[in-house]
Design a protein around this motif. Structure first.
Motif, PDB file in Angstrom:
ATOM      1  N   UNK A 115       0.834  -1.202   0.000  1.00 58.06           N
ATOM      2  CA  UNK A 115       0.000   0.000   0.000  1.00 58.06           C
ATOM      3  C   UNK A 115       0.871   1.254   0.000  1.00 58.06           C
ATOM      4  N   UNK A 116       1.951   1.242   0.791  1.00 56.86           N
ATOM      5  CA  UNK A 116       2.851   2.392   0.835  1.00 56.86           C
ATOM      6  C   UNK A 116       3.489   2.636  -0.528  1.00 56.86           C
ATOM      7  N   UNK A 117       3.849   1.570  -1.226  1.00 51.54           N
ATOM      8  CA  UNK A 117       4.441   1.705  -2.555  1.00 51.54           C
ATOM      9  C   UNK A 117       3.432   2.291  -3.532  1.00 51.54           C
ATOM     10  N   UNK A 134       8.362   5.520  -1.304  1.00 47.06           N
ATOM     11  CA  UNK A 134       7.608   4.538  -0.515  1.00 47.06           C
ATOM     12  C   UNK A 134       7.426   5.009   0.918  1.00 47.06           C
ATOM     13  N   UNK A 135       8.462   5.608   1.503  1.00 45.31           N
ATOM     14  CA  UNK A 135       8.342   6.121   2.874  1.00 45.31           C
ATOM     15  C   UNK A 135       7.300   7.234   2.934  1.00 45.31           C
ATOM     16  N   UNK A 141      -0.331   7.460   3.856  1.00 48.29           N
ATOM     17  CA  UNK A 141      -1.405   6.488   4.078  1.00 48.29           C
ATOM     18  C   UNK A 141      -1.774   6.400   5.552  1.00 48.29           C
ATOM     19  N   UNK A 142      -0.771   6.291   6.410  1.00 47.28           N
ATOM     20  CA  UNK A 142      -1.032   6.180   7.850  1.00 47.28           C
ATOM     21  C   UNK A 142      -1.690   7.449   8.373  1.00 47.28           C
ATOM     22  N   UNK A 143      -1.228   8.614   7.917  1.00 49.38           N
ATOM     23  CA  UNK A 143      -1.794   9.883   8.393  1.00 49.38           C
ATOM     24  C   UNK A 143      -3.245  10.055   7.937  1.00 49.38           C
ATOM     25  N   UNK A 145      -5.415   7.684   6.901  1.00 50.71           N
ATOM     26  CA  UNK A 145      -6.257   6.662   7.535  1.00 50.71           C
ATOM     27  C   UNK A 145      -6.465   6.980   9.017  1.00 50.71           C
ATOM     28  N   UNK A 146      -5.417   7.436   9.682  1.00 51.78           N
ATOM     29  CA  UNK A 146      -5.525   7.798  11.094  1.00 51.78           C
ATOM     30  C   UNK A 146      -6.456   8.970  11.315  1.00 51.78           C
ATOM     31  N   UNK A 147      -6.403   9.970  10.423  1.00 53.42           N
ATOM     32  CA  UNK A 147      -7.293  11.134  10.552  1.00 53.42           C
ATOM     33  C   UNK A 147      -8.753  10.705  10.411  1.00 53.42           C
ATOM     34  N   UNK A 148      -9.024   9.850   9.446  1.00 50.68           N
ATOM     35  CA  UNK A 148     -10.398   9.346   9.290  1.00 50.68           C
ATOM     36  C   UNK A 148     -10.839   8.544  10.514  1.00 50.68           C
ATOM     37  N   UNK A 149      -9.937   7.740  11.054  1.00 48.98           N
ATOM     38  CA  UNK A 149     -10.278   6.916  12.222  1.00 48.98           C
ATOM     39  C   UNK A 149     -10.541   7.783  13.454  1.00 48.98           C
ATOM     40  N   UNK A 150      -9.711   8.803  13.664  1.00 47.13           N
ATOM     41  CA  UNK A 150      -9.900   9.710  14.797  1.00 47.13           C
ATOM     42  C   UNK A 150     -11.221  10.460  14.654  1.00 47.13           C
ATOM     43  N   UNK A 151     -11.498  10.956  13.451  1.00 45.74           N
ATOM     44  CA  UNK A 151     -12.754  11.674  13.209  1.00 45.74           C
ATOM     45  C   UNK A 151     -13.955  10.756  13.457  1.00 45.74           C
ATOM     46  N   UNK A 152     -13.892   9.525  12.978  1.00 41.07           N
ATOM     47  CA  UNK A 152     -14.985   8.577  13.174  1.00 41.07           C
ATOM     48  C   UNK A 152     -15.207   8.277  14.662  1.00 41.07           C
ATOM     49  N   UNK A 153     -14.129   8.040  15.395  1.00 39.54           N
ATOM     50  CA  UNK A 153     -14.254   7.750  16.826  1.00 39.54           C
ATOM     51  C   UNK A 153     -14.799   8.957  17.585  1.00 39.54           C
ATOM     52  N   UNK A 154     -14.402  10.171  17.176  1.00 36.74           N
ATOM     53  CA  UNK A 154     -14.916  11.375  17.833  1.00 36.74           C
ATOM     54  C   UNK A 154     -16.410  11.526  17.557  1.00 36.74           C
ATOM     55  N   UNK A 155     -16.843  11.233  16.343  1.00 38.15           N
ATOM     56  CA  UNK A 155     -18.270  11.316  16.029  1.00 38.15           C
ATOM     57  C   UNK A 155     -19.069  10.274  16.813  1.00 38.15           C
ATOM     58  N   UNK A 156     -18.522   9.092  16.988  1.00 37.95           N
ATOM     59  CA  UNK A 156     -19.175   8.085  17.822  1.00 37.95           C
ATOM     60  C   UNK A 156     -19.283   8.566  19.267  1.00 37.95           C
TER      61      UNK A 156
END
Length: 174
Positions: A115-117, A134-135, A141-143, A145-156
């Protein structure tokens, strides 16, 4: 059994090196490296990917976000409702309650270099070095995906904080 797992990890590490730095460059790097270093270093690649996947950094960011969001007005303008006081504070779920299967962690960790590649080639095509591209792709990708995950958890969290339990109306008897 242990030997089979070890050689699978060595092979995965070698394939990952060739994928991340490029096929020809990866072979050159591994041919010039000390064999003992390869026998110890290559199998640590999948182990480190799995251990890295198990770090739940999004929870720490979310905790900091909730603690300092009222002081950072820019967050309030981007994400309305973040700095507002909540009517009640929902119970924090323990990390063990948020169950993520071992299969999901394993597959997610092992597919991460691919995915990183891909993300690196899509977003950073102007960078000439395969390793740097790749780095950068992995960080992006991590940033994201993490932003979406944090936003989703905050909305929950906000949804749980604002929910109300109503009395059940008794049906009227005729």
């Amino acid at each position: 059994m242990v030997g089979s797992i070890y050689w699978t990890a060595v092979t995965y590490g070698a394939v990952t090196v060739m994928q991340v730095v490029g096929h020809k460059e990866g072979l050159d790097v591994m041919e010039r490296a000390d064999p003992l270093f390869l026998l110890i270093g290559l199998p640590t690649i999948p182990v480190m990917l799995i251990l890295g996947k198990m770090i739940r950094w999004e929870d720490y960011v979310l905790r900091l976000w909730r603690k300092y969001s009222n002081k950072l007005q820019i967050l309030n303008s981007i994400f309305p409702g973040i700095g507002c006081p909540v009517p009640r504070i929902p119970a924090e779920a323990s990390p063990l309650a948020d169950h993520v299967s071992a299969t999901r962690i394993l597959c997610g960790a092992l597919v991460f270099p691919t995915i990183a590649t891909i993300v690196g080639k899509l977003m950073f095509s102007s960078v000439n070095s395969n390793l740097q591209r790749t780095i950068l792709g992995g960080i992006a990708f991590v940033a994201i995906k993490g932003a979406f995950k944090v936003y989703f958890k905050q909305q929950q969290y906000l949804r749980q904080a604002h929910r109300k339990i109503l009395n059940f109306p008794e049906p009227e008897e005729a």
